[in-house]
Design a protein around this motif. Structure first.
Motif, PDB file in Angstrom:
ATOM      1  N   ASP A  82     -10.914   7.826   6.959  1.00 43.13           N
ATOM      2  CA  ASP A  82     -10.850   7.002   8.165  1.00 43.13           C
ATOM      3  C   ASP A  82      -9.467   7.037   8.804  1.00 43.13           C
ATOM      4  O   ASP A  82      -9.343   7.067  10.038  1.00 43.13           O
ATOM      5  CB  ASP A  82     -11.236   5.559   7.825  1.00 43.13           C
TER       6      ASP A  82
ATOM      7  N   ALA B  42      -2.204   2.461   5.981  1.00 43.19           N
ATOM      8  CA  ALA B  42      -2.637   1.716   4.795  1.00 43.19           C
ATOM      9  C   ALA B  42      -1.895   0.386   4.698  1.00 43.19           C
ATOM     10  O   ALA B  42      -2.482  -0.657   4.372  1.00 43.19           O
ATOM     11  CB  ALA B  42      -2.403   2.553   3.537  1.00 43.19           C
TER      12      ALA B  42
ATOM     13  N   ARG C  23      -4.495  -2.443   5.555  1.00 45.61           N
ATOM     14  CA  ARG C  23      -5.017  -2.884   4.256  1.00 45.61           C
ATOM     15  C   ARG C  23      -4.093  -3.860   3.530  1.00 45.61           C
ATOM     16  O   ARG C  23      -4.562  -4.781   2.868  1.00 45.61           O
ATOM     17  CB  ARG C  23      -5.264  -1.666   3.363  1.00 45.61           C
TER      18      ARG C  23
ATOM     19  N   LEU D 264     -10.565  -0.466  10.753  1.00 45.34           N
ATOM     20  CA  LEU D 264     -11.340   0.281   9.775  1.00 45.34           C
ATOM     21  C   LEU D 264     -12.798  -0.152   9.789  1.00 45.34           C
ATOM     22  O   LEU D 264     -13.114  -1.297  10.151  1.00 45.34           O
ATOM     23  CB  LEU D 264     -10.760   0.066   8.374  1.00 45.34           C
TER      24      LEU D 264
ATOM     25  N   GLU E 116      -4.486   2.806  -1.560  1.00 48.95           N
ATOM     26  CA  GLU E 116      -5.183   2.501  -0.307  1.00 48.95           C
ATOM     27  C   GLU E 116      -5.155   3.685   0.650  1.00 48.95           C
ATOM     28  O   GLU E 116      -6.113   3.901   1.407  1.00 48.95           O
ATOM     29  CB  GLU E 116      -4.576   1.256   0.346  1.00 48.95           C
TER      30      GLU E 116
ATOM     31  N   PRO F  29     -15.297   2.362   3.274  1.00 46.48           N
ATOM     32  CA  PRO F  29     -14.611   3.640   3.477  1.00 46.48           C
ATOM     33  C   PRO F  29     -15.593   4.772   3.768  1.00 46.48           C
ATOM     34  O   PRO F  29     -16.684   4.836   3.185  1.00 46.48           O
ATOM     35  CB  PRO F  29     -13.902   3.877   2.134  1.00 46.48           C
ATOM     36  N   SER F  30     -15.202   5.658   4.671  1.00 42.26           N
ATOM     37  CA  SER F  30     -15.966   6.877   4.899  1.00 42.26           C
ATOM     38  C   SER F  30     -15.582   7.881   3.815  1.00 42.26           C
ATOM     39  O   SER F  30     -14.396   8.076   3.532  1.00 42.26           O
ATOM     40  CB  SER F  30     -15.652   7.451   6.282  1.00 42.26           C
TER      41      SER F  30
ATOM     42  N   VAL G  42     -14.666  -0.610  -1.266  1.00 45.66           N
ATOM     43  CA  VAL G  42     -13.799  -1.290  -0.301  1.00 45.66           C
ATOM     44  C   VAL G  42     -12.517  -1.781  -0.941  1.00 45.66           C
ATOM     45  O   VAL G  42     -11.416  -1.611  -0.411  1.00 45.66           O
ATOM     46  CB  VAL G  42     -14.554  -2.465   0.362  1.00 45.66           C
TER      47      VAL G  42
ATOM     48  N   ARG H 202      -7.966   5.770  -0.749  1.00 49.61           N
ATOM     49  CA  ARG H 202      -9.265   5.108  -0.638  1.00 49.61           C
ATOM     50  C   ARG H 202      -9.832   5.250   0.780  1.00 49.61           C
ATOM     51  O   ARG H 202     -11.032   5.448   0.969  1.00 49.61           O
ATOM     52  CB  ARG H 202      -9.104   3.626  -1.002  1.00 49.61           C
ATOM     53  N   TRP H 203      -8.971   5.132   1.781  1.00 45.78           N
ATOM     54  CA  TRP H 203      -9.399   5.132   3.180  1.00 45.78           C
ATOM     55  C   TRP H 203      -8.943   6.386   3.915  1.00 45.78           C
ATOM     56  O   TRP H 203      -8.909   6.407   5.143  1.00 45.78           O
ATOM     57  CB  TRP H 203      -8.869   3.886   3.884  1.00 45.78           C
TER      58      TRP H 203
END
Length: 419
Positions: A60, A88, A92, A130, A53, A134-135, A156, A56-57
């Motif tokens: 952001d 995260a 998340r 968030l 996570e 994801p950016s 996502v 992944r993000w």
């Protein structure tokens, strides 16, 4: 000093992130070393979830961190990595803030704990949130262009679990038994979470794990039987063997070639478990020579694997122009050799699990111009509902497709026939 519960998971997650972001290792490579001292399966799962996570993000999380610091932290600073992990867990994994702080600050022993604590507390007070998807990192956005907007929603969450059945006629019965969805004959989709070995049908070899997109190249070769028996197919770069199993289940006489001893071992284990027959062969395809020509060749070529980003988000941060260029050269070398190993009328399938044009569309154009092969268009009738071939007769999947059903890995697939 007594360490807080869960610190081992967080320390392992930090080791994995450091290996990926500073040394360029894959997350899969990094986990073996990082998780060596983490014994409990739940703790190992938590470490992997935090690392995944965080990656992944990451874009952001970094924007949030930068909004709360006067001076920008270096990309590879330990404080930044720990803050990504903290966010995260909070945003998340829904870990309580007090637990996040208690297990994160010890990772910065001897360093600026106060800075990390202050940045995290500021963001929590602001109720930082968030975006819906994801950016993507800037270099990835530049490479993927207009496709990036469609791809991001498929990133996502980690993907569901896809299974390919040994016997497609059992699709409906197995879907009921496993409370699974099916997007194509011989395919089942389950929610994540249960250990693979505990799912009904594993020990009997009724299925194997394989993303739906990864099953499409072999599906495009159809049945491998004719009046005089089984046709011969070469599964080039075959391990760990999902496509080999598909081809064998469809009646092909399969030679499964791969260079990796370890991955061929996995292929052999799956053949034994499923009771399917194939001929595994360890060899370097760039120097190996076959004893006979083949009716079909499936080349699932080595690639950057950026198409697996929903399950391996590390590829968003590890892959760049140098790796892409290296793969393009290797892929062309393999195609040139494979094209000479086909019988007249034989079919070549070229596939890569990559989102890079250089490894997909550009390669297909190069094959058209440089190899003695005629394009054999993929048709809509050969594909699961919701997927369509391109105008050129190629197939391009990506994580944003079939998003309501759980999405897909990204594959580029094209097909040719030898005159």
């Amino acid at each position: 000093m007594v360490q807080p519960s869960g610190i081992h998971s967080r320390r392992a997650a930090l080791k994995m992130l450091d290996a990926v972001l500073r040394r360029g290792e894959t997350l899969e490579q990094a986990e073996h070393s990082a998780l060596r001292s983490v014994r409990k399966p739940a703790d190992r799962g938590l470490a992997l979830a935090i690392a995944n996570e965080s990656l992944r993000w990451q874009t952001d999380f970094d924007a949030m961190i930068d909004s709360a610091t006067k001076q920008r932290l270096p990309d590879d600073a330990r404080q930044r990595m720990v803050l990504r992990m903290m966010l995260a867990q909070t945003l998340r994994l829904e870990t309580p803030s007090h637990a996040v702080i208690a297990t994160a600050l010890p990772l910065l022993a001897g360093g600026p704990r106060r800075l990390a604590h202050g940045v995290f507390s500021t963001l929590i007070k602001r109720e930082a949130a968030l975006p819906e998807a994801p950016s993507l990192p800037g270099p990835v956005m530049e490479r993927w262009g207009a496709r990036a907007e469609a791809i991001a929603p498929g990133l996502v969450d980690p993907p569901p679990l896809d299974l390919t059945l040994r016997d497609a006629s059992e699709t409906q019965a197995m879907a009921v038994q496993l409370a699974a969805d099916s997007l194509a004959p011989g395919h089942l989709r389950l929610a994540r979470g249960e250990a693979i070995e505990k799912i009904a049908g594993f020990s009997e070899g009724k299925w194997w794990v394989q993303d739906l997109a990864a099953s499409l190249p072999a599906r495009l070769l159809g049945k491998g039987t004719h009046e005089s028996g089984s046709k011969h197919v070469l599964d080039l770069c075959a391990a760990p063997g999902g496509k080999t199993l598909q081809l064998a289940a469809n009646g092909w006489n399969v030679t499964a070639l791969d260079l990796s001893k370890r991955r061929l071992g996995l292929l052999k284990e799956n053949l034994e478990r499923t009771g399917l027959k194939a001929s595994p062969l360890r060899a370097n395809a760039l120097i190996w020579e076959p004893k006979h020509l083949y009716d079909a060749i499936l080349l699932d070529a080595p690639c950057t694997a950026t198409g697996t980003c929903r399950r391996h988000p590390d590829v968003l941060h590890r892959i760049g122009p140098d790796q892409i260029e290296e793969m393009v050269k290797l892929q062309r070398g393999l195609v040139e050799r494979a094209a000479t190993w086909l019988k007249p009328g034989g079919v070549l399938i070229y596939a890569v699990c990559s989102l890079e044009h250089e490894e997909g569309e550009n390669q297909a154009e190069w094959i058209n111009a440089n190899c003695d092969l005629a394009p054999l268009a993929i048709t809509a009738g050969e594909l699961p509902a919701g997927l369509q071939p391109t105008a050129e007769g190629w197939l391009r999947t990506h994580p944003g497709l079939l998003a309501d059903e759980g999405g897909l890995d990204s594959f580029f697939v094209a097909r040719w026939q030898k005159a």
